[in-house]
Motif scaffolding. Sequence first.
Motif, mmCIF file in Angstrom:
data_model
loop_
_atom_site.group_PDB
_atom_site.id
_atom_site.type_symbol
_atom_site.label_atom_id
_atom_site.label_comp_id
_atom_site.label_asym_id
_atom_site.label_seq_id
_atom_site.Cartn_x
_atom_site.Cartn_y
_atom_site.Cartn_z
ATOM 1 N N MET A 1 38.124 -26.820 19.398
ATOM 2 C CA MET A 1 38.226 -25.462 19.865
ATOM 3 C C MET A 1 38.379 -24.553 18.834
ATOM 4 S SD MET A 1 40.630 -23.900 22.985
ATOM 5 C CE MET A 1 41.931 -25.193 22.414
ATOM 6 N N THR A 2 37.700 -23.524 18.472
ATOM 7 C CA THR A 2 37.852 -22.574 17.304
ATOM 8 C C THR A 2 38.182 -21.109 17.822
ATOM 9 O OG1 THR A 2 35.703 -22.602 17.001
ATOM 10 C CG2 THR A 2 36.778 -24.179 15.604
ATOM 11 N N THR A 3 37.688 -20.734 19.079
ATOM 12 C CA THR A 3 37.813 -19.585 19.491
ATOM 13 C C THR A 3 38.574 -19.247 20.722
ATOM 14 O OG1 THR A 3 35.813 -19.296 20.545
ATOM 15 C CG2 THR A 3 35.650 -18.829 18.219
ATOM 16 N N LYS A 4 39.156 -18.068 21.170
ATOM 17 C CA LYS A 4 39.927 -17.935 22.373
ATOM 18 C C LYS A 4 39.020 -18.235 23.667
ATOM 19 C CE LYS A 4 39.990 -12.821 21.906
ATOM 20 N NZ LYS A 4 41.060 -11.722 21.668
ATOM 21 N N ALA A 5 37.647 -17.835 23.273
ATOM 22 C CA ALA A 5 36.575 -17.871 24.471
ATOM 23 C C ALA A 5 36.559 -19.357 24.819
ATOM 24 C CB ALA A 5 35.229 -17.436 24.054
ATOM 25 N N GLN A 6 36.844 -20.416 23.865
ATOM 26 C CA GLN A 6 36.923 -21.783 24.091
ATOM 27 C C GLN A 6 38.114 -22.564 24.672
ATOM 28 O OE1 GLN A 6 35.585 -22.961 20.226
ATOM 29 N NE2 GLN A 6 33.562 -22.896 20.868
ATOM 30 N N ASP A 7 39.092 -21.571 24.527
ATOM 31 C CA ASP A 7 40.675 -22.028 25.041
ATOM 32 C C ASP A 7 40.894 -22.713 26.230
ATOM 33 O OD1 ASP A 7 43.303 -22.233 24.910
ATOM 34 O OD2 ASP A 7 44.034 -20.336 24.844
ATOM 35 N N CYS A 8 40.450 -23.781 26.702
ATOM 36 C CA CYS A 8 40.656 -24.544 28.006
ATOM 37 C C CYS A 8 41.963 -24.932 28.035
ATOM 38 C CB CYS A 8 39.547 -25.746 28.061
ATOM 39 S SG CYS A 8 39.644 -26.903 26.932
ATOM 40 N N LEU A 9 42.818 -25.025 27.031
ATOM 41 C CA LEU A 9 44.397 -25.379 27.021
ATOM 42 C C LEU A 9 45.080 -24.574 27.357
ATOM 43 C CD1 LEU A 9 43.949 -27.879 23.879
ATOM 44 C CD2 LEU A 9 43.886 -28.550 26.158
ATOM 45 N N HIS A 10 44.843 -23.341 27.197
ATOM 46 C CA HIS A 10 45.754 -21.924 27.520
ATOM 47 C C HIS A 10 46.759 -21.862 26.309
ATOM 48 C CE1 HIS A 10 43.673 -21.838 31.653
ATOM 49 N NE2 HIS A 10 44.061 -22.889 31.497
ATOM 50 N N TYR A 11 46.371 -22.210 25.120
ATOM 51 C CA TYR A 11 46.923 -22.220 23.956
ATOM 52 C C TYR A 11 47.074 -20.607 23.306
ATOM 53 C CZ TYR A 11 48.128 -27.104 23.743
ATOM 54 O OH TYR A 11 48.563 -28.306 23.877
ATOM 55 N N GLN A 12 46.254 -19.737 23.734
ATOM 56 C CA GLN A 12 46.073 -18.324 23.130
ATOM 57 C C GLN A 12 47.431 -17.598 23.293
ATOM 58 O OE1 GLN A 12 43.635 -17.094 21.498
ATOM 59 N NE2 GLN A 12 45.070 -15.437 20.905
ATOM 60 N N ALA A 13 48.151 -17.548 24.228
ATOM 61 C CA ALA A 13 49.573 -16.964 24.217
ATOM 62 C C ALA A 13 50.365 -17.389 23.129
ATOM 63 C CB ALA A 13 50.072 -16.966 25.656
ATOM 64 N N PHE A 14 50.432 -18.677 23.180
ATOM 65 C CA PHE A 14 51.376 -19.403 22.015
ATOM 66 C C PHE A 14 50.685 -18.945 20.813
ATOM 67 C CE2 PHE A 14 51.695 -22.759 18.785
ATOM 68 C CZ PHE A 14 52.848 -22.925 18.531
ATOM 69 N N ALA A 15 49.402 -19.146 20.278
ATOM 70 C CA ALA A 15 48.945 -18.910 19.093
ATOM 71 C C ALA A 15 48.772 -17.528 18.610
ATOM 72 C CB ALA A 15 47.273 -19.294 18.960
ATOM 73 N N GLY A 16 48.734 -16.433 19.659
ATOM 74 C CA GLY A 16 48.843 -15.077 19.444
ATOM 75 C C GLY A 16 50.185 -14.670 19.058
ATOM 76 N N ALA A 17 51.262 -15.227 19.764
ATOM 77 C CA ALA A 17 52.778 -14.667 19.483
ATOM 78 C C ALA A 17 53.113 -15.468 18.038
ATOM 79 C CB ALA A 17 53.446 -15.553 20.539
ATOM 80 N N LEU A 18 52.748 -16.524 17.769
ATOM 81 C CA LEU A 18 52.996 -17.056 16.398
ATOM 82 C C LEU A 18 52.252 -16.270 15.273
ATOM 83 C CD1 LEU A 18 54.213 -19.279 14.564
ATOM 84 C CD2 LEU A 18 52.002 -20.526 15.069
ATOM 85 N N ALA A 19 51.052 -15.825 15.471
ATOM 86 C CA ALA A 19 50.247 -15.273 14.611
ATOM 87 C C ALA A 19 50.951 -13.839 14.447
ATOM 88 C CB ALA A 19 48.808 -14.887 15.095
ATOM 89 N N ARG A 20 51.278 -13.249 15.521
ATOM 90 C CA ARG A 20 52.037 -11.973 15.383
ATOM 91 C C ARG A 20 53.287 -12.019 14.466
ATOM 92 N NH1 ARG A 20 50.126 -11.520 20.252
ATOM 93 N NH2 ARG A 20 52.019 -12.257 21.353
ATOM 94 N N SER A 21 54.309 -13.094 14.927
ATOM 95 C CA SER A 21 55.506 -13.259 13.888
ATOM 96 C C SER A 21 55.189 -13.608 12.573
ATOM 97 C CB SER A 21 56.087 -14.350 14.923
ATOM 98 O OG SER A 21 55.607 -15.737 14.524
ATOM 99 N N ILE A 22 54.049 -14.082 12.366
ATOM 100 C CA ILE A 22 53.539 -14.475 10.815
ATOM 101 C C ILE A 22 53.293 -13.410 10.254
ATOM 102 C CG2 ILE A 22 51.852 -15.541 9.311
ATOM 103 C CD1 ILE A 22 51.960 -17.960 11.353
ATOM 104 N N VAL A 23 52.264 -12.401 10.885
ATOM 105 C CA VAL A 23 52.006 -11.127 10.026
ATOM 106 C C VAL A 23 53.163 -10.177 10.044
ATOM 107 C CG1 VAL A 23 50.268 -9.276 10.537
ATOM 108 C CG2 VAL A 23 49.428 -11.432 10.941
ATOM 109 N N GLU A 24 53.841 -10.131 11.026
ATOM 110 C CA GLU A 24 54.925 -9.071 10.871
ATOM 111 C C GLU A 24 56.165 -9.452 10.137
ATOM 112 O OE1 GLU A 24 55.998 -8.602 15.073
ATOM 113 O OE2 GLU A 24 54.147 -7.522 15.574
ATOM 114 N N ARG A 25 56.375 -10.686 9.957
ATOM 115 C CA ARG A 25 57.518 -11.108 9.094
ATOM 116 C C ARG A 25 57.223 -11.941 7.765
ATOM 117 N NH1 ARG A 25 58.545 -12.277 14.781
ATOM 118 N NH2 ARG A 25 60.336 -11.019 15.464
ATOM 119 N N ALA A 26 55.907 -12.056 7.408
ATOM 120 C CA ALA A 26 55.710 -12.676 6.209
ATOM 121 C C ALA A 26 56.592 -12.325 5.081
ATOM 122 C CB ALA A 26 54.076 -12.777 5.848
#
Length: 142
Positions: A1-26
Amino acid sequence: MTTKAQDCLHYQAFAGALARSIVERAPSDGFVIGVQAQWGMGKSSAINLMLEAIRQLEEGVTEGRRLRVRPFNPWLFSGLETLAAAYVSELARVIDETLGDGSEARSAMRSGGGGRTRSPSPRRCLRRSPGCSRTGPPWSPP
């Protein structure tokens, strides 16, 4: 799975939160994030979704100001020495890409810090972290 359109595991919320914390706090000097879970739990999928979210968050950011994310998969290497050498080699490559020539950094890495200090053994650096036996994601998918 490489895109949120393919997210059958429902990991987008986790991945998005992690991405935001990385971008905001890097921090400007960099950092490392490790993802750990049992085989087949979707680590690669979560990482791919996080990378997609980081790209989306950084749309419009000038090239020189964007985060440099370098995935490193330790499972591709057998033996501790091979793993440590591959990691240091990849780190040197990122430094070259970031700072230009990078010959001084590469030389210092090869000589264990430019002769100033002795590098610790890779065995001491790569010990297992406490809690590494955790069995599953630290979040609850919807």
